[in-house]
Design an enzyme around this catalytic site. Structure first.
Site, PDB file in Angstrom:
ATOM      1  CG  HIS A 119      -1.724  -1.150   1.497  1.00 33.71           C
ATOM      2  ND1 HIS A 119      -2.861  -1.452   0.782  1.00 33.71           N
ATOM      3  CD2 HIS A 119      -1.584  -2.145   2.410  1.00 33.71           C
ATOM      4  CE1 HIS A 119      -3.395  -2.568   1.250  1.00 33.71           C
ATOM      5  NE2 HIS A 119      -2.651  -3.018   2.234  1.00 33.71           N
TER       6      HIS A 119
HETATM    7  O1  RIB Z   1      -5.078  -0.205   4.896  1.00 36.02           O
HETATM    8  C1  RIB Z   1      -3.699  -0.171   4.629  1.00 36.02           C
HETATM    9  C2  RIB Z   1      -3.026   0.861   5.464  1.00 36.02           C
HETATM   10  O2  RIB Z   1      -3.205   0.553   6.833  1.00 36.02           O
HETATM   11  C3  RIB Z   1      -1.502   0.916   5.244  1.00 36.02           C
HETATM   12  O3  RIB Z   1      -1.037   2.221   5.464  1.00 36.02           O
HETATM   13  C4  RIB Z   1      -0.978   0.012   6.324  1.00 36.02           C
HETATM   14  O4  RIB Z   1       0.344   0.343   6.731  1.00 36.02           O
HETATM   15  C5  RIB Z   1      -1.930   0.318   7.444  1.00 36.02           C
HETATM   16  O5  RIB Z   1      -1.488   1.505   8.074  1.00 36.02           O
END
Ligand code: RIB
Ligand code: CA
Length: 313
Positions: free
Chosen positions: A243
């Site tokens: 992500h």
């Molecule tokens: O949903 C994904 C996010 O939530 C990313 O930033 C992961 O590191 C968590 O913080």
């Protein structure tokens, strides 16, 4: 091209770690002014410690790391040890950091930096819950028009939620903070699950990190190995979505991504859909188009960039 001045606001988190390393490996494009830690994946004492571990791994003990808010604006903290492990960086064994944490509170650092730097020259890159950013905006509204852009990881629309049926984790942890940020009028680039779920690790991509033969490559391979088990089980996918690095990759090469300038509002009134990013993808309303909502990525080129840059560290 002059390097973009940024502050990364983070809750490490294995994917946060890769985002920070990508920024540190890209000095031509990124001038990292500081890292501000926020409670999210794991509590604040761990997220600030993890941020320092990541800087030391990259040999960058000069980077200033600040601790910020340890809880959402008005809700109890929700964490994600089930995804990231107890430490937040489970996978490899890691020594405690020796570089110091800055004394200044992260929110004060954000405010001071935006006041000291020329207006419109600092980009905020939040990759965790938006508590620090919202608190800075509440405490010093004068800084809002001085922000060049906010490139954040958060939200979901077509991909729906990952922590509830309708909400993505970063937004869900502090929906009131997200509403403040999304309504502030600062140009937003939103890396939602719609795009990050197309940036999946695969065995070949993780092997490419391991093949670097460097400490960074080995750590990133071990982190992604650990991190992917949860998503593969849940989604039956070939790997896990990386992500947070999507935000930094966008700043390095925006051509990797495609999206649409639309209105995005945050649900804060309903417990059922709390933290949902209500994206007006088809332009049905006349609400202000406040966000470039990213929907697609060239994953092959993204991982090629990642491998090329991380090999520099
Ligand atoms: O949903 C994904 C996010 O939530 C990313 O930033 C992961 O590191 C968590 O913080
Ligand atoms: Ca994160």
């Amino acid at each position: 091209m002059t390097a973009r001045k940024i502050i990364i606001d983070t809750d490490p988190g294995q994917d946060d770690a890769v985002a920070i390393l990508l920024a540190l490996a890209s000095p031509e494009e990124i001038d990292l002014l500081g890292i501000t830690a926020v409670a999210g994946n794991v509590p604040l004492p761990l997220t600030e410690k993890n941020a320092r571990i990541i800087c030391e791994l990259a040999g960058r003990t000069d980077i200033k790391v600040f601790a910020g808010c340890d809880a959402p604006l008005s809700r109890p903290l929700v964490t994600a040890e089930h995804v990231h492990g107890k430490t937040g960086l489970d996978g490899p064994q890691m020594a405690d950091p020796t570089m110091p944490l800055q004394d200044q509170h992260a929110v004060d650092f954000i405010i001071q930096t935006l006041r000291d730097e020329p207006s419109g020259t600092v980009t905020l890159v939040p990759i965790g819950p938006l508590t620090n950013i919202a608190t800075a905006f509440q405490r010093a509204p004068d800084i809002i028009p001085r922000v060049q852009e906010i490139v954040l990881m958060g939200g979901a629309y077509f991909e729906v939620g990952n922590i509830t049926p309708t909400a993505e984790f970063n937004i869900y942890v502090d929906p009131e903070a997200a509403k403040i940020v999304f309504d502030a009028g600062v140009p937003l680039v939103v890396m939602s699950l719609d795009v990050t779920h197309k940036a999946l690790t695969t065995k070949a991509r993780i092997d490419a990190f391991r093949a670097m033969g460097t400490k960074v490559g080995d750590m990133v391979a071990a982190w992604t190995d650990f991190f992917e088990r949860f998503d593969m089980e849940k989604y039956g996918s070939e790997g896990a979505p990386l992500h947070d690095p999507c935000t930094v990759a966008y700043l390095i090469d925006p051509s990797l991504f495609t999206g649409r300038l639309i209105n995005v509002e945050i649900e804060t009134g309903s417990e059922l859909t709390l933290g949902m990013t209500v994206a007006d993808w088809w332009g049905i309303t006349d609400r202000p188009k406040n966000a470039l909502f990213i929907g697609d990525i060239d994953a092959e080129r993204f991982y090629k960039l990642l491998a090329e840059r991380l090999a520099r560290l």
